[in-house]
Design a protein around this motif. Structure first.
Motif, PDB file in Angstrom:
ATOM      1  N   ILE A   1       4.910  41.540   8.647  1.00 46.42           N
ATOM      2  CA  ILE A   1       4.935  40.091   8.410  1.00 46.42           C
ATOM      3  C   ILE A   1       3.521  39.522   8.496  1.00 46.42           C
ATOM      4  N   GLU A   2       2.744  39.992   9.475  1.00 46.76           N
ATOM      5  CA  GLU A   2       1.353  39.531   9.611  1.00 46.76           C
ATOM      6  C   GLU A   2       0.532  39.866   8.367  1.00 46.76           C
ATOM      7  N   VAL A   3       0.725  41.076   7.850  1.00 49.34           N
ATOM      8  CA  VAL A   3      -0.013  41.485   6.651  1.00 49.34           C
ATOM      9  C   VAL A   3       0.346  40.574   5.483  1.00 49.34           C
ATOM     10  N   ALA A   4       1.635  40.290   5.321  1.00 50.09           N
ATOM     11  CA  ALA A   4       2.058  39.411   4.223  1.00 50.09           C
ATOM     12  C   ALA A   4       1.475  38.013   4.375  1.00 50.09           C
ATOM     13  N   ARG A   5       1.408  37.527   5.597  1.00 50.37           N
ATOM     14  CA  ARG A   5       0.860  36.190   5.834  1.00 50.37           C
ATOM     15  C   ARG A   5      -0.629  36.109   5.485  1.00 50.37           C
TER      16      ARG A   5
ATOM     17  N   HIS B   1      17.625  53.213 -14.274  1.00 53.64           N
ATOM     18  CA  HIS B   1      18.284  52.735 -15.493  1.00 53.64           C
ATOM     19  C   HIS B   1      18.043  51.229 -15.623  1.00 53.64           C
ATOM     20  N   ALA B   2      17.044  50.873 -16.421  1.00 57.31           N
ATOM     21  CA  ALA B   2      16.703  49.461 -16.665  1.00 57.31           C
ATOM     22  C   ALA B   2      16.524  48.693 -15.358  1.00 57.31           C
ATOM     23  N   CYS B   3      15.868  49.329 -14.411  1.00 55.68           N
ATOM     24  CA  CYS B   3      15.676  48.760 -13.073  1.00 55.68           C
ATOM     25  C   CYS B   3      14.465  47.825 -13.071  1.00 55.68           C
ATOM     26  N   THR B   4      14.630  46.661 -12.466  1.00 57.47           N
ATOM     27  CA  THR B   4      13.540  45.695 -12.368  1.00 57.47           C
ATOM     28  C   THR B   4      13.272  45.360 -10.903  1.00 57.47           C
ATOM     29  N   ILE B   5      12.001  45.492 -10.506  1.00 56.96           N
ATOM     30  CA  ILE B   5      11.547  45.186  -9.149  1.00 56.96           C
ATOM     31  C   ILE B   5      10.304  44.308  -9.272  1.00 56.96           C
ATOM     32  N   ALA B   6      10.237  43.217  -8.522  1.00 57.63           N
ATOM     33  CA  ALA B   6       9.079  42.329  -8.608  1.00 57.63           C
ATOM     34  C   ALA B   6       8.739  41.773  -7.233  1.00 57.63           C
ATOM     35  N   VAL B   7       7.476  41.390  -7.068  1.00 56.93           N
ATOM     36  CA  VAL B   7       7.035  40.773  -5.817  1.00 56.93           C
ATOM     37  C   VAL B   7       5.936  39.769  -6.128  1.00 56.93           C
ATOM     38  N   GLU B   8       5.988  38.637  -5.450  1.00 59.29           N
ATOM     39  CA  GLU B   8       4.983  37.596  -5.616  1.00 59.29           C
ATOM     40  C   GLU B   8       3.840  37.820  -4.618  1.00 59.29           C
ATOM     41  N   ARG B   9       2.763  37.062  -4.791  1.00 60.42           N
ATOM     42  CA  ARG B   9       1.648  37.131  -3.844  1.00 60.42           C
ATOM     43  C   ARG B   9       2.120  36.730  -2.439  1.00 60.42           C
ATOM     44  N   GLY B  10       1.733  37.528  -1.449  1.00 64.40           N
ATOM     45  CA  GLY B  10       2.040  37.196  -0.064  1.00 64.40           C
ATOM     46  C   GLY B  10       3.512  37.237   0.293  1.00 64.40           C
ATOM     47  N   GLU B  11       4.302  37.868  -0.545  1.00 64.61           N
ATOM     48  CA  GLU B  11       5.754  37.922  -0.357  1.00 64.61           C
ATOM     49  C   GLU B  11       6.154  39.314   0.150  1.00 64.61           C
ATOM     50  N   ILE B  12       7.254  39.373   0.889  1.00 67.79           N
ATOM     51  CA  ILE B  12       7.842  40.654   1.283  1.00 67.79           C
ATOM     52  C   ILE B  12       9.080  40.886   0.427  1.00 67.79           C
ATOM     53  N   ALA B  13       9.045  41.930  -0.389  1.00 61.69           N
ATOM     54  CA  ALA B  13      10.204  42.314  -1.197  1.00 61.69           C
ATOM     55  C   ALA B  13      10.703  43.655  -0.693  1.00 61.69           C
TER      56      ALA B  13
END
Length: 237
Positions: A181-185, A23-35
């Motif tokens: 964490i390594e993958v995100a880095r 229901h009007a759900c918003t999910i976002a992630v930036e480059r190299g970020e863990i969300a």
């Protein structure tokens, strides 16, 4: 500030002709970020991730990757655009060897993928040791490493993980989180649904708490861990 690298914005929808789960759900992630997406059972966490990956039809809302609207793209086309998805279950080919599983991850590649294979083996050394063993014979944690490794073989820009630590021991969970964490880095964005909320928020740059398919709380992992309402309702006090 520009738009996030990947965003599922105001997503409303469900499976087939069934009732709406999101229901009007918003999910976002930036480059190299863990969300990280957390919340009670039945909150729509996995559904939100599947919506971002194109596995259910949205009745309203949009999904954009690097500024491009991908709402109408199939999951296969999203993989070609740089999205990797690791489902919670049935995520390996049990009768195939570890290496064959990883090679399957390179099915969309037309270049030499041996460099990526070496990177996966550097990330998960146990997989190199067991590369000729049937993946179905591995421990639960090792099978998850195979599943993540196979997704990395596509060279994704975004890696989506649905309950990556389900059914594994706390020690294995910590090891998996260290690898994530390594993958995100390395610059890859991570979007993860996780039942172990406290541990996941400890490594999260951003966290989303969902309740009944809607955003209840959003903030940095640290902010959510320190939020008394989140602690009381979702983290056991």
């Amino acid at each position: 500030m520009g738009e996030p690298y990947l965003i599922g914005e105001a997503m409303t929808g469900g499976y087939g002709k069934g009732a709406d789960i999101l229901h009007a759900c918003t999910i976002a992630v930036e480059r190299g970020e863990i969300a990280v997406i957390v919340g009670p059972n039945g909150a729509g966490k996995s559904t939100a991730m599947k919506a971002v990956f194109g596995m259910l039809d949205l009745r309203s809302g949009h999904v954009r990757l690097d500024g491009r609207d991908i709402t109408k793209l199939s999951p296969q086309d999203r993989v070609a655009q740089g999205m990797g998805f690791v489902p919670q279950t049935h995520n390996i080919f049990g009768s195939m060897t570890v290496e064959e599983n990883l090679e399957m991850g390179a099915f969309i590649r037309r270049d030499d993928f041996r460099g990526t294979l070496a990177q996966v083996y550097d990330l998960f050394p146990i997989l190199k040791d067991k590369r000729h063993q049937a993946a179905g014979e591995l421990s639960g944690g090792q099978r998850q490493q195979v599943a993540v490794g196979r997704a990395l073989m596509t060279q994704p820009k975004v890696l989506m993980l649905d309950e990556p630590t389900a059914g594994v021991s706390p020690i294995v969970m910590d090891e998996l989180f260290d690898r994530i964490i390594e993958v995100a880095r390395s610059g890859i964005s991570i979007l993860m649904v996780e039942q172990n909320a406290r541990q996941a928020l400890e490594i999260a740059d951003k966290g989303y708490v969902l309740v009944q398919g809607a955003n209840a709380f959003t903030g940095t992992g640290k902010d959510l861990l320190e939020n008394p309402d989140v602690r009381r309702s979702f983290l056991g006090g």
